[in-house]
Design a protein around this motif. Structure first.
Motif, PDB file in Angstrom:
ATOM      1  N   GLY A  23     -57.130  11.660 -10.446  1.00  0.00           N
ATOM      2  CA  GLY A  23     -56.273  12.832  -9.825  1.00  0.00           C
ATOM      3  C   GLY A  23     -55.782  12.198  -8.119  1.00  0.00           C
ATOM      4  O   GLY A  23     -55.812  13.083  -7.327  1.00  0.00           O
ATOM      5  N   ALA A  24     -55.886  10.931  -7.867  1.00  0.00           N
ATOM      6  CA  ALA A  24     -55.509  10.391  -6.823  1.00  0.00           C
ATOM      7  C   ALA A  24     -53.946  10.579  -6.509  1.00  0.00           C
ATOM      8  O   ALA A  24     -53.219  10.570  -7.663  1.00  0.00           O
ATOM      9  N   SER A 112     -58.890   7.672  -8.204  1.00  0.00           N
ATOM     10  CA  SER A 112     -59.714   8.652  -7.099  1.00  0.00           C
ATOM     11  C   SER A 112     -60.749   8.095  -6.896  1.00  0.00           C
ATOM     12  O   SER A 112     -61.687   7.419  -7.549  1.00  0.00           O
ATOM     13  N   MET A 113     -61.474   8.554  -5.823  1.00  0.00           N
ATOM     14  CA  MET A 113     -62.693   8.057  -5.163  1.00  0.00           C
ATOM     15  C   MET A 113     -63.772   8.867  -6.162  1.00  0.00           C
ATOM     16  O   MET A 113     -65.050   8.014  -6.464  1.00  0.00           O
ATOM     17  N   LEU A 144     -59.170  -1.688 -10.830  1.00  0.00           N
ATOM     18  CA  LEU A 144     -59.002  -0.245 -10.124  1.00  0.00           C
ATOM     19  C   LEU A 144     -57.907  -0.266  -9.097  1.00  0.00           C
ATOM     20  O   LEU A 144     -58.246  -1.167  -8.119  1.00  0.00           O
ATOM     21  N   VAL A 145     -57.285   0.728  -8.986  1.00  0.00           N
ATOM     22  CA  VAL A 145     -56.280   0.805  -7.766  1.00  0.00           C
ATOM     23  C   VAL A 145     -56.653   2.052  -7.030  1.00  0.00           C
ATOM     24  O   VAL A 145     -56.186   3.296  -7.332  1.00  0.00           O
ATOM     25  N   PRO A 146     -57.503   2.108  -6.026  1.00  0.00           N
ATOM     26  CA  PRO A 146     -57.854   3.213  -5.218  1.00  0.00           C
ATOM     27  C   PRO A 146     -56.805   3.642  -4.360  1.00  0.00           C
ATOM     28  O   PRO A 146     -56.113   2.717  -3.631  1.00  0.00           O
ATOM     29  N   ARG A 147     -56.749   4.798  -4.142  1.00  0.00           N
ATOM     30  CA  ARG A 147     -55.558   5.460  -3.314  1.00  0.00           C
ATOM     31  C   ARG A 147     -56.223   6.597  -2.279  1.00  0.00           C
ATOM     32  O   ARG A 147     -56.451   7.668  -2.886  1.00  0.00           O
ATOM     33  N   GLU A 148     -56.690   6.162  -1.403  1.00  0.00           N
ATOM     34  CA  GLU A 148     -57.341   7.116  -0.600  1.00  0.00           C
ATOM     35  C   GLU A 148     -57.482   6.665   0.856  1.00  0.00           C
ATOM     36  O   GLU A 148     -57.696   5.674   1.194  1.00  0.00           O
ATOM     37  N   THR A 149     -57.315   7.602   2.059  1.00  0.00           N
ATOM     38  CA  THR A 149     -57.554   7.114   3.567  1.00  0.00           C
ATOM     39  C   THR A 149     -57.767   8.257   4.458  1.00  0.00           C
ATOM     40  O   THR A 149     -57.192   9.433   4.084  1.00  0.00           O
ATOM     41  N   PRO A 150     -58.430   8.159   5.269  1.00  0.00           N
ATOM     42  CA  PRO A 150     -59.407   7.043   5.383  1.00  0.00           C
ATOM     43  C   PRO A 150     -60.560   6.907   4.522  1.00  0.00           C
ATOM     44  O   PRO A 150     -60.847   7.820   3.730  1.00  0.00           O
ATOM     45  N   ASN A 158     -69.310   2.059  -2.685  1.00  0.00           N
ATOM     46  CA  ASN A 158     -69.154   1.936  -4.361  1.00  0.00           C
ATOM     47  C   ASN A 158     -68.046   0.978  -4.538  1.00  0.00           C
ATOM     48  O   ASN A 158     -68.399   0.173  -5.697  1.00  0.00           O
ATOM     49  N   MET A 159     -67.218   0.671  -3.742  1.00  0.00           N
ATOM     50  CA  MET A 159     -66.351  -0.472  -3.979  1.00  0.00           C
ATOM     51  C   MET A 159     -66.807  -1.818  -3.967  1.00  0.00           C
ATOM     52  O   MET A 159     -66.619  -2.584  -4.760  1.00  0.00           O
TER      53      MET A 159
END
Length: 213
Positions: A23-24, A112-113, A144-150, A158-159
């Motif tokens: 859901g990111a 997603s986070m 994993l391709v995280p997409r979040e900011t900040p 976690n990363m």
């Protein structure tokens, strides 16, 4: 004959990648990756979270009420023709939930986070997080391709935990040295970086030092 059959099976298994879409924001990344894999002759095994379907609707206009139709329209009937396998999120008995399922690895794009935290905690609450857990326990590549900011400290912790476990983290941070002229160029760069980490040859983005054509 037996050796030939075995070689054929192993060749087929080497063409499988599990692809997760969560859901990111950035659902187009995962969709484009699947298209590139299909074009290269790979067989994607796709799993999408409920929030991922919501983002596909909001960002790409997909109708989550008709999921198979959306997938066949987006991927030129690859699911109907058996070139791609779609696994419902709650099908915990699916092939990709087992370590005996042979594949090259798994990519969650975008991640997603929430899904990243579940993977870091080993919480197999759905097929996507279970599949990621299988990759870890079997020692297979997990990207994993995280997409979040900040990002706050829990995200970063976690990363770091996953990185120490050997997970490849490829944040959705597009470059601009290649002079992107469209959103498609930006998406292609990120998908290309992921495919580099998957060990798949491609030419979908301009590399540093590559001359203009």
């Amino acid at each position: 004959m037996v050796m030939e059959a075995k070689a054929t099976i192993e060749s087929s298994e080497s063409k499988r990648w599990v692809i997760g879409i969560t859901g990111a924001s950035g659902a187009v990344y995962g969709v484009t990756l699947c298209r590139q894999l299909l074009a290269a002759g790979f067989h994607p095994h796709l799993v999408i979270t409920d929030a991922g379907w919501r983002v596909l609707k909001e960002e790409l206009g997909w109708d989550a009420a008709h999921r198979l139709d959306c997938l066949n329209n987006a991927f030129e009937f690859a699911v109907a023709e058996g070139r791609m396998t779609y696994h419902p999120l709650n099908d915990i008995g699916a092939s990709i939930a087992s370590g005996s399922f042979r594949c090259e690895g798994m990519v969650v794009m975008p991640c997603s986070m929430g899904s990243l935290a579940a993977i870091a905690a080993g919480a197999s609450t759905n097929l996507l997080t279970r599949s990621a857990d299988v990759m870890l326990k079997e020692g297979r590549p997990l990207l994993l391709v995280p997409r979040e900011t900040p990002l706050h400290a829990i995200h970063l912790e976690n990363m770091l935990k996953l990185s120490r476990l050997g997970v490849r983290l490829i944040p959705a941070m597009p470059a601009f040295y290649n002079g992107p002229q469209s959103i498609e160029d930006i998406v292609s760069f990120m998908v290309g970086k992921v495919m580099d980490s998957m060990g798949i040859q491609h030419n979908i983005y301009k590399r540093w030092g590559q001359p203009n054509e």
